[in-house]
Scaffold this active site. Structure first.
Site, PDB file in Angstrom:
ATOM      1  N   MET A   1       0.834  -1.219   0.000  1.00 43.05           N
ATOM      2  CA  MET A   1       0.000   0.000   0.000  1.00 43.05           C
ATOM      3  C   MET A   1       0.859   1.256   0.000  1.00 43.05           C
ATOM      4  SD  MET A   1      -3.227  -0.642  -0.271  1.00 43.05           S
ATOM      5  CE  MET A   1      -4.110   0.728   0.494  1.00 43.05           C
ATOM      6  N   GLY A   2       1.863   1.256  -0.892  1.00 44.46           N
ATOM      7  CA  GLY A   2       2.675   2.458  -1.095  1.00 44.46           C
ATOM      8  C   GLY A   2       1.923   3.423  -1.998  1.00 44.46           C
TER       9      GLY A   2
ATOM     10  N   VAL B   1       1.494   3.460  -5.207  1.00 41.86           N
ATOM     11  CA  VAL B   1       0.680   2.820  -6.252  1.00 41.86           C
ATOM     12  C   VAL B   1      -0.488   2.043  -5.646  1.00 41.86           C
ATOM     13  CG1 VAL B   1       0.694   1.100  -8.102  1.00 41.86           C
ATOM     14  CG2 VAL B   1       2.577   2.743  -7.907  1.00 41.86           C
TER      15      VAL B   1
ATOM     16  N   ILE C   1       1.889  -5.159 -10.975  1.00 41.11           N
ATOM     17  CA  ILE C   1       2.381  -3.834 -11.364  1.00 41.11           C
ATOM     18  C   ILE C   1       3.873  -3.693 -11.073  1.00 41.11           C
ATOM     19  CG2 ILE C   1       2.147  -1.345 -10.938  1.00 41.11           C
ATOM     20  CD1 ILE C   1      -0.739  -1.866 -10.016  1.00 41.11           C
ATOM     21  N   ALA C   2       4.341  -4.329 -10.003  1.00 39.51           N
ATOM     22  CA  ALA C   2       5.712  -4.131  -9.513  1.00 39.51           C
ATOM     23  C   ALA C   2       6.732  -4.303 -10.639  1.00 39.51           C
ATOM     24  CB  ALA C   2       6.000  -5.113  -8.384  1.00 39.51           C
TER      25      ALA C   2
ATOM     26  N   PRO D   1      10.761  -4.860 -12.231  1.00 32.08           N
ATOM     27  CA  PRO D   1      10.454  -4.801 -13.656  1.00 32.08           C
ATOM     28  C   PRO D   1       9.239  -5.699 -13.955  1.00 32.08           C
ATOM     29  CG  PRO D   1      12.612  -5.857 -13.258  1.00 32.08           C
ATOM     30  CD  PRO D   1      12.037  -5.547 -11.935  1.00 32.08           C
TER      31      PRO D   1
ATOM     32  N   SER E   1       1.019   2.867 -23.359  1.00 31.11           N
ATOM     33  CA  SER E   1       0.135   3.136 -24.502  1.00 31.11           C
ATOM     34  C   SER E   1      -0.736   4.353 -24.220  1.00 31.11           C
ATOM     35  CB  SER E   1      -0.722   1.899 -24.807  1.00 31.11           C
ATOM     36  OG  SER E   1       0.114   0.813 -25.123  1.00 31.11           O
TER      37      SER E   1
ATOM     38  N   HIS F   1       7.980  -3.479 -20.576  1.00 27.57           N
ATOM     39  CA  HIS F   1       7.686  -2.240 -19.862  1.00 27.57           C
ATOM     40  C   HIS F   1       9.030  -1.740 -19.330  1.00 27.57           C
ATOM     41  CE1 HIS F   1       5.887   0.793 -17.359  1.00 27.57           C
ATOM     42  NE2 HIS F   1       6.423   0.259 -16.271  1.00 27.57           N
TER      43      HIS F   1
ATOM     44  N   THR G   1       5.367   7.417  -9.516  1.00 25.38           N
ATOM     45  CA  THR G   1       4.271   7.632 -10.465  1.00 25.38           C
ATOM     46  C   THR G   1       3.097   6.856  -9.895  1.00 25.38           C
ATOM     47  OG1 THR G   1       4.594   5.698 -11.887  1.00 25.38           O
ATOM     48  CG2 THR G   1       5.932   7.634 -12.390  1.00 25.38           C
TER      49      THR G   1
HETATM   50  N1  LIG Z   1       4.238  -1.222 -14.065  1.00 24.78           N
HETATM   51  C1  LIG Z   1       4.125   0.099 -14.013  1.00 24.78           C
HETATM   52  O1  LIG Z   1       3.672   0.726 -14.973  1.00 24.78           O
HETATM   53  C2  LIG Z   1       4.528   0.799 -12.740  1.00 24.78           C
HETATM   54  C3  LIG Z   1       4.295   2.175 -12.570  1.00 24.78           C
HETATM   55  C4  LIG Z   1       4.629   2.753 -11.344  1.00 24.78           C
HETATM   56  C5  LIG Z   1       5.208   1.988 -10.342  1.00 24.78           C
HETATM   57  N2  LIG Z   1       5.441   0.670 -10.583  1.00 24.78           N
HETATM   58  C6  LIG Z   1       6.030  -0.194  -9.568  1.00 24.78           C
HETATM   59  O2  LIG Z   1       5.033  -0.511  -8.598  1.00 24.78           O
HETATM   60  C7  LIG Z   1       5.682  -0.813  -7.365  1.00 24.78           C
HETATM   61  C8  LIG Z   1       5.095   0.041  -6.270  1.00 24.78           C
HETATM   62  O3  LIG Z   1       5.397   1.402  -6.512  1.00 24.78           O
HETATM   63  P1  LIG Z   1       5.205   2.491  -5.336  1.00 24.78           P
HETATM   64  O4  LIG Z   1       5.493   3.807  -5.898  1.00 24.78           O
HETATM   65  O5  LIG Z   1       3.912   2.250  -4.638  1.00 24.78           O
HETATM   66  O6  LIG Z   1       6.385   2.039  -4.360  1.00 24.78           O
HETATM   67  P2  LIG Z   1       6.520   2.367  -2.806  1.00 24.78           P
HETATM   68  O7  LIG Z   1       7.954   2.112  -2.483  1.00 24.78           O
HETATM   69  O8  LIG Z   1       5.901   3.682  -2.510  1.00 24.78           O
HETATM   70  O9  LIG Z   1       5.568   1.285  -2.102  1.00 24.78           O
HETATM   71  C9  LIG Z   1       5.745  -0.079  -2.222  1.00 24.78           C
HETATM   72  C10 LIG Z   1       5.117  -0.701  -1.001  1.00 24.78           C
HETATM   73  O10 LIG Z   1       5.187  -2.119  -1.132  1.00 24.78           O
HETATM   74  C11 LIG Z   1       5.370  -2.635   0.181  1.00 24.78           C
HETATM   75  N3  LIG Z   1       5.867  -3.998   0.120  1.00 24.78           N
HETATM   76  C12 LIG Z   1       7.082  -4.439  -0.290  1.00 24.78           C
HETATM   77  N4  LIG Z   1       7.161  -5.775  -0.152  1.00 24.78           N
HETATM   78  C13 LIG Z   1       5.966  -6.177   0.339  1.00 24.78           C
HETATM   79  C14 LIG Z   1       5.437  -7.437   0.717  1.00 24.78           C
HETATM   80  N5  LIG Z   1       6.159  -8.571   0.634  1.00 24.78           N
HETATM   81  N6  LIG Z   1       4.181  -7.476   1.212  1.00 24.78           N
HETATM   82  C15 LIG Z   1       3.440  -6.357   1.332  1.00 24.78           C
HETATM   83  N7  LIG Z   1       3.888  -5.141   0.995  1.00 24.78           N
HETATM   84  C16 LIG Z   1       5.140  -5.049   0.508  1.00 24.78           C
HETATM   85  C17 LIG Z   1       6.368  -1.664   0.815  1.00 24.78           C
HETATM   86  O11 LIG Z   1       6.372  -1.771   2.226  1.00 24.78           O
HETATM   87  C18 LIG Z   1       5.850  -0.330   0.312  1.00 24.78           C
HETATM   88  O12 LIG Z   1       4.932   0.259   1.189  1.00 24.78           O
HETATM   89  C19 LIG Z   1       7.165  -0.551  -7.610  1.00 24.78           C
HETATM   90  O13 LIG Z   1       7.774  -1.766  -7.956  1.00 24.78           O
HETATM   91  C20 LIG Z   1       7.166   0.390  -8.789  1.00 24.78           C
HETATM   92  O14 LIG Z   1       8.347   0.387  -9.550  1.00 24.78           O
HETATM   93  C21 LIG Z   1       5.118   0.073 -11.739  1.00 24.78           C
END
Ligand SMILES: NC(=O)c1ccc[n+]([C@@H]2O[C@H](COP(=O)([O-])OP(=O)(O)OC[C@H]3O[C@@H](n4cnc5c(N)ncnc54)[C@H](O)[C@@H]3O)[C@@H](O)[C@H]2O)c1
Length: 323
Positions: free
Chosen positions: A12-13, A15, A128-129, A131, A159, A185, A239
């Site tokens: 719950m960061g 994204v 989403i995470a 890579p 896109s 991506h 983002t």
């Molecule tokens: N695919 C895409 O288009 C896209 C776009 C934006 C961000 N992202 C990715 O999405 C992910 C999240 O981004 P964000 O900005 O929210 O990051 P963030 O660092 O703000 O939050 C990530 C959260 O995940 C939690 N977390 C980590 N491991 C965990 C687990 N095992 N169980 C429960 N929670 C866990 C962390 O404690 C943190 O609160 C990142 O990997 C980021 O790169 C992907």
């Protein structure tokens, strides 16, 4: 799928919280089950509680009531969900490129894939995470679930960025466009220009008919789409809005069995000769997840770009022992 639509979120960061907000604001979920790291020095228990409170305080303005479940770090509670969103990461590690999180996200995913799978999850993963293609491949491999039930958001977001860029330079509404970024991506994704049309007219025809309106450099427009995430990240160190909406759009297509077509990351099973890894091609999304992967009549140059875009995904899978 039952009468109550249950959506789970891991992480719950920025994204995860925005996905939750997008889902309840659009009335897509009836129940949201949210999980976070709630033990050890990286505990986000207080953040999780705060997000649940804030979301709950907004419910009176949403289309309908939603049961908000703070499941802490008890991943098994996600097993009854129709869809689980994986937003678990550490975005600061991706400040230079999306591979920066490679070892973190693939490692942290091991904390929840097994307990969720062992608790009997039969729904659909939307990952989403970053890579993105690597983590989606990992979820498929470690969970043993059918590949159609794992969807990486992949280039769904890119896109949208391409359409936004095209809309700005041409003045046409982006909803009237079919325009896809395909492949990884990541830095190697590419615009499939041969498949772009606006209002049913192929881009090449529009460029010939309206040279002034379409005088832009395609390379520059493609770069705007490729760099959109970094521009956003540079100003706010994350983002969140667009990716959350991209994920919520995919969830809506699943729970409403829409047969919606969007590029997203899916298992390659021989498309253009690629197999065994996830990357983005246009997919038909419905209640069973990915119902169909569309193979477009790409040009030879675009097919070369597609192969070049699969290479870094394959290399990263090797680096984390998932090849
Ligand atoms: N695919 C895409 O288009 C896209 C776009 C934006 C961000 N992202 C990715 O999405 C992910 C999240 O981004 P964000 O900005 O929210 O990051 P963030 O660092 O703000 O939050 C990530 C959260 O995940 C939690 N977390 C980590 N491991 C965990 C687990 N095992 N169980 C429960 N929670 C866990 C962390 O404690 C943190 O609160 C990142 O990997 C980021 O790169 C992907």
């Amino acid at each position: 799928m039952g009468t109550v639509t249950r959506i789970g979120i891991v992480g719950m960061g920025h994204v995860g919280a925005h996905v939750a907000n997008s889902l309840i604001l659009q009335g897509i979920a009836d129940e949201l089950v949210m999980t976070e790291i709630c033990s050890g020095e990286h505990s986000k228990q207080a953040k999780l509680e705060a997000e649940v409170q804030d979301l709950g305080d907004s419910l009176a303005f949403c289309p309908h009531n939603v049961a908000l479940v703070n499941a802490g770090e008890d991943y098994a509670q996600l097993a009854q969900c129709d869809v689980i969103i994986n937003a678990a990461g550490d975005v600061q590690r991706s400040s230079i490129d999306r591979d920066g999180e490679l070892f973190y996200t693939t490692d942290t995913a091991k904390r929840f894939i097994a307990p969720i799978t062992e608790a009997g999850f039969e729904g659909i993963w939307v990952s989403i995470a970053n890579p993105c293609d690597v983590v989606a491949t990992e979820i498929w491999k470690l969970s043993g679930i059918d590949s159609n039930r794992v969807i990486g958001t992949g280039t769904a977001l890119d896109s949208s960025r391409l359409k936004y860029a095209l809309s700005r330079v041409t003045g046409y509404d982006q909803h009237s466009m079919c325009a896809y970024m395909l492949g990884e991506h990541g830095a190697s994704m590419f615009a499939a220009w041969s498949a772009v049309n606006i209002g049913g007219k192929p881009l090449a025809q529009l460029m010939a008919e309206q040279p002034k309106r379409f005088s832009m450099s395609l390379d520059e427009v493609e770069d705007l789409a490729r760099q959109g995430g970094y521009k956003t990240y540079a100003g706010k160190q994350c983002t969140e809005f667009a990716v959350a909406d991209a994920a919520a759009r995919i969830v809506r297509a699943i729970v409403s069995n829409e047969h919606y077509v969007t590029p997203c990351s899916t298992l390659m099973t021989g498309q253009y000769g690629e197999s065994g890894l996830f990357t983005s091609l246009p997919c038909v999304i419905g209640a069973d997840g990915v119902e169909e992967v569309m193979q477009l009549d790409l040009t030879d140059e675009e097919i070369d770009k597609f192969h070049a875009s699969c290479a870094p995904v394959r290399k990263n899978l090797e680096r984390v022992g998932l090849a």
